[in-house]
Design a protein around this motif. Structure first.
Motif, mmCIF file in Angstrom:
data_model
loop_
_atom_site.group_PDB
_atom_site.id
_atom_site.type_symbol
_atom_site.label_atom_id
_atom_site.label_comp_id
_atom_site.label_asym_id
_atom_site.label_seq_id
_atom_site.Cartn_x
_atom_site.Cartn_y
_atom_site.Cartn_z
ATOM 1 N N VAL A 10 0.900 -1.657 0.058
ATOM 2 C CA VAL A 10 -0.015 -0.270 -0.111
ATOM 3 C C VAL A 10 1.028 1.182 0.301
ATOM 4 N N ASP A 11 0.704 2.286 -0.519
ATOM 5 C CA ASP A 11 1.101 3.583 -0.715
ATOM 6 C C ASP A 11 0.163 4.630 1.192
ATOM 7 N N ARG A 12 0.867 4.857 1.631
ATOM 8 C CA ARG A 12 0.506 5.578 2.689
ATOM 9 C C ARG A 12 0.264 6.892 2.558
ATOM 10 N N ASN A 13 0.728 7.412 1.621
ATOM 11 C CA ASN A 13 0.038 8.544 1.227
ATOM 12 C C ASN A 13 -0.977 9.072 0.073
ATOM 13 N N GLU A 14 -0.811 8.031 -0.504
ATOM 14 C CA GLU A 14 -2.154 8.130 -1.582
ATOM 15 C C GLU A 14 -3.322 7.500 -0.399
ATOM 16 N N LEU A 15 -3.046 6.722 0.633
ATOM 17 C CA LEU A 15 -4.223 7.208 1.431
ATOM 18 C C LEU A 15 -4.785 8.041 2.634
ATOM 19 N N GLU A 16 -3.245 8.381 2.972
ATOM 20 C CA GLU A 16 -3.679 9.212 3.750
ATOM 21 C C GLU A 16 -4.074 11.024 2.779
ATOM 22 N N ALA A 17 -3.924 11.189 1.190
ATOM 23 C CA ALA A 17 -4.562 12.402 0.810
ATOM 24 C C ALA A 17 -5.997 11.789 1.312
ATOM 25 N N ILE A 18 -6.862 10.446 0.834
ATOM 26 C CA ILE A 18 -8.014 9.833 0.895
ATOM 27 C C ILE A 18 -8.496 10.202 2.330
ATOM 28 N N THR A 19 -8.173 10.085 3.471
ATOM 29 C CA THR A 19 -8.710 10.381 4.437
ATOM 30 C C THR A 19 -8.809 11.901 4.942
ATOM 31 N N ASN A 20 -7.951 12.784 4.675
ATOM 32 C CA ASN A 20 -7.505 13.961 4.728
ATOM 33 C C ASN A 20 -8.637 14.964 4.359
ATOM 34 N N ALA A 21 -9.111 14.609 2.943
ATOM 35 C CA ALA A 21 -10.201 15.208 2.378
ATOM 36 C C ALA A 21 -11.535 15.490 3.512
ATOM 37 N N THR A 22 -11.857 14.103 3.938
ATOM 38 C CA THR A 22 -13.133 13.588 4.621
ATOM 39 C C THR A 22 -12.949 14.575 6.108
ATOM 40 N N ASN A 23 -11.207 15.137 6.267
ATOM 41 C CA ASN A 23 -11.490 15.349 7.035
ATOM 42 C C ASN A 23 -12.092 14.903 9.004
ATOM 43 N N ALA A 24 -12.322 13.141 8.656
ATOM 44 C CA ALA A 24 -12.495 12.241 10.258
ATOM 45 C C ALA A 24 -11.810 10.902 9.449
ATOM 46 N N GLY A 25 -11.234 9.865 10.356
ATOM 47 C CA GLY A 25 -10.434 8.907 10.458
ATOM 48 C C GLY A 25 -9.455 8.412 10.443
ATOM 49 N N GLY A 26 -8.702 7.745 9.504
ATOM 50 C CA GLY A 26 -7.186 7.633 9.066
ATOM 51 C C GLY A 26 -6.891 6.707 8.781
ATOM 52 N N VAL A 27 -5.810 6.445 9.096
ATOM 53 C CA VAL A 27 -4.861 5.017 8.452
ATOM 54 C C VAL A 27 -4.664 4.453 8.945
ATOM 55 N N PHE A 28 -4.413 3.571 9.123
ATOM 56 C CA PHE A 28 -4.170 1.700 9.665
ATOM 57 C C PHE A 28 -3.201 1.050 9.159
ATOM 58 N N ILE A 29 -1.978 0.850 8.714
ATOM 59 C CA ILE A 29 -1.486 0.156 8.466
ATOM 60 C C ILE A 29 -0.772 -1.242 9.175
ATOM 61 N N ALA A 30 -0.952 -2.480 8.339
ATOM 62 C CA ALA A 30 -0.270 -4.358 8.942
ATOM 63 C C ALA A 30 0.181 -4.485 8.328
ATOM 64 N N PRO A 31 1.688 -3.775 8.262
ATOM 65 C CA PRO A 31 2.847 -4.844 7.733
ATOM 66 C C PRO A 31 2.577 -5.869 7.657
ATOM 67 N N ASP A 32 2.538 -6.713 8.365
ATOM 68 C CA ASP A 32 2.739 -8.135 8.529
ATOM 69 C C ASP A 32 0.473 -8.855 8.843
ATOM 70 N N PRO A 33 0.179 -9.025 7.659
ATOM 71 C CA PRO A 33 -0.671 -9.135 7.783
ATOM 72 C C PRO A 33 -2.020 -9.776 8.417
ATOM 73 N N ALA A 34 -0.904 -10.960 9.206
ATOM 74 C CA ALA A 34 -1.539 -11.850 10.430
ATOM 75 C C ALA A 34 -1.780 -10.752 11.518
ATOM 76 N N LYS A 35 -1.548 -9.419 11.912
ATOM 77 C CA LYS A 35 -2.547 -8.514 12.975
ATOM 78 C C LYS A 35 -3.333 -7.641 12.080
ATOM 79 N N ILE A 36 -4.138 -8.126 11.216
ATOM 80 C CA ILE A 36 -5.354 -7.240 10.997
ATOM 81 C C ILE A 36 -5.962 -7.100 11.897
ATOM 82 N N SER A 37 -6.459 -7.949 13.157
ATOM 83 C CA SER A 37 -7.579 -7.552 13.591
ATOM 84 C C SER A 37 -7.514 -7.170 15.096
ATOM 85 N N ASP A 38 -6.279 -6.442 15.311
ATOM 86 C CA ASP A 38 -5.024 -5.493 16.265
ATOM 87 C C ASP A 38 -5.446 -3.971 15.290
ATOM 88 N N ILE A 39 -5.014 -4.111 13.824
ATOM 89 C CA ILE A 39 -5.022 -2.737 13.612
ATOM 90 C C ILE A 39 -6.418 -2.647 13.737
#
Length: 565
Positions: A524-553
């Protein structure tokens, strides 16, 4: 007579200043947790009367008792963020020069949401272990004081039978409640069965939760009558100080303090100098903190039921039966600007615990949007070589089981050309879990990678956002939860700039929608994802570099109320 009084007072004041060899005045405002405020105030006034000064200027200290949740809410407002469960603070609230919360976890929660909140010092000035408080007859029935119980024992009793009526102060508003929540969560272990047990325990706690500590204390039994004992709260995570203060009132049914293993994070009362404080006041704050480290302060702490930072107690401490002479030192290294409760903890583990609590207790609406592009077939070595799609299905199933019936949830999948030229496809519309839980659980099976499918991220994000906004409901958290493992790859779709412009145009402060994007893996491209969430003024980006950690993220994402991580 009035003139004489004024002259005498002025002379005595002059003599004191002359004796102290300082002039002028630096006013240091301290906000302290209500239980420690009297001890801090007595020590501060003693320090001032003994000649507190900074470079020849006298220091005057004002100590105010403040609920930590109220102060955290005020600080969050000043930084343009909010904390889960606290709601909006009064705009008239003021930030002190020094804040002595009851726990470092408040500082960690604030810093995880507001990057500009960087207090200094942070040394612990007192401590109080977090215990499980039980009415003595109930505690005796489980083997107290002879038998040493663990959090695993408590978890088992909470989830089998009706022998315990548990209570908790809302952990989003109370540090002892949060510590108890963390201890229960860690005792559950891993695996589907353990997760189910943990969810059952959280639901039991939620059923007996209170917004305020005083409210919970009123739920303990007031008599030894069997019916009263059976209907009242019989176990709750509280601080040792809470038990000491409760028993000091000589109740008919005293509370026992059970020191369970493993020891949860203690309340550690960090001395935090606020970021806005100038150098002069910062120097005065350092002088005050040094005064609070003098041997005599331990006796002041004992008067209010608290221990010194090393766990030892002063003269007159009303030690509960079975209390340790000194609390064990916390393991791990604090982060430098935070107290001992930071040891062994990070903002992620705190947010995961609060995310679980929010899913169970806060009403919400969420549209879960899952990437089914071809790359979701990629194997995850840390998850037994399951595919990213399989790991995501597991996380989605666990998350859905956690959500309370107060929630309404819908599911979409996306790639490219999923519904004609549309890159997304609705599986289940946003549906109340009271009626649609089984249908939604079955829809998770639709998270199957599309052979040769690319990632139609931009069109999907915009459509999902507009869909939630069109069906927006007041009094709930309205969210888009979008899971993706790649970057936008849809030659027939809209551009990034078009997406951002449309989101900015669509965003409505009166109908806020949280856009939360969970990145899976390293593609994934964090900058791309943050550009999307920043446009809404609410929310955020959460990255799971290890997909096994998706539940925690995922739990972190549910907990967060503002900002990107």
């Amino acid at each position: 007579m009035a003139i004489v009084v004024v002259l005498v007072g002025s002379w005595l004041g002059y003599q004191q200043l002359a004796d102290n060899d300082c002039s002028g005045q630096i006013r240091l405002n301290v906000a302290a947790a209500t239980e420690i405020a009297p001890a801090v105030d007595r020590a501060a006034q003693q320090w001032s009367s003994n000649g507190a000064e900074v470079n020849g200027t006298c220091v005057a200290v004002t100590v105010t008792g403040v609920n930590p949740a109220a102060m955290a809410s005020t600080i969050a407002l000043k930084h343009g963020v909010t904390l889960t469960g606290l709601g909006a603070a009064s705009k008239s609230g003021t930030i002190p020069d020094v804040w002595i919360a009851d726990s470092t976890t408040w500082l960690m929660r604030l810093r995880s949401e507001a990057s500009g909140f960087v207090p200094t010092d942070g040394k612990s000035i007192a401590t109080s272990p977090v215990v499980v408080a039980m009415p003595e007859p109930v505690a005796q029935s489980v083997g107290w004081p002879d038998r040493k119980l663990g959090w695993g024992d408590l978890l088992k009793r909470m989830t089998t039978g009706n022998s315990l009526r548990t209570g908790i102060v809302n952990p989003t508003r109370d540090a002892a409640g949060l510590a108890g929540l963390l201890a229960l969560g860690s005792s559950a272990g891993g695996g589907p069965q353990a997760k189910a047990q943990q969810v059952a325990a959280l639901r039991a706690l939620a059923a007996g939760s209170s917004s305020l500590r005083d409210d919970l204390m009123q739920k303990f039994p007031r008599s030894t009558d069997a019916a009263d004992l059976a209907s009242a709260v019989s176990a709750a995570p509280l601080s040792e100080e809470d038990v000491v203060a409760y028993n000091a009132e000589k109740p008919v049914v005293p509370l026992a303090a059970l020191y369970l293993n493993p020891q949860p994070p203690s309340l550690d009362y960090p001395f935090a100098v606020m970021p806005e404080v100038d150098l002069t006041k910062s120097a005065a704050a350092t002088g005050l903190r040094e005064a609070l480290q003098q041997p005599g302060f331990k006796d002041e702490l004992a008067k209010v039921g608290l221990r010194a930072p090393d766990g030892t107690v002063g003269v007159g401490f009303a030690s509960p039966i079975g209390a340790p002479k000194a609390t064990p030192a916390a393991t791990g290294a604090p982060t430098g600007t935070e107290g001992t409760a930071a040891a062994g903890l990070d903002a992620g583990s705190i947010n995961q615990a609060l995310g679980s609590w929010a899913a169970i207790t806060l009403p919400g609406r969420a549209l879960a949007v899952f990437d089914v592009s071809g790359s979701m077939k990629t194997k995850v070595p840390t998850a037994g070589n399951l595919s990213r799609a399989e790991v995501t299905r597991r996380a989605a199933s666990q998350g859905l089981a956690l959500f309370d019936d107060q929630w309404a949830v819908g599911t979409w999948i996306f790639s490219t050309e999923m519904d004609g030229k549309k890159p997304y496809k609705q599986i289940v519309p946003i549906t109340p879990l009271t009626s649609g839980r089984s249908q939604l659980q079955a829809s998770i099976g639709s998270i199957v990678p599309k052979d040769g499918g690319d990632t139609g991220l931009y069109d999907t994000a915009l459509a999902a956002y507009k869909s939630v906004q069109d069906t927006w409901q007041a009094g709930r958290v309205n969210s888009v939860l979008l899971f993706t493992d790649g970057v936008n790859e849809n030659k027939d779709g809209i551009s990034r700039q078009t997406l951002i412009n449309e989101l900015k145009k669509t965003a409505d402060p009166k109908r806020p929608v949280r856009m939360v994007i969970i990145g899976i893996g390293t593609g994934v491209d964090r900058n791309e994802l943050e550009a999307i969430t920043n446009a809404t003024n609410a929310g955020g980006v959460f990255i799971a570099p290890d997909p096994a950690k998706i539940s925690d993220i995922f739990l972190e994402a549910i907990s967060s109320r503002s900002g990107a991580r």
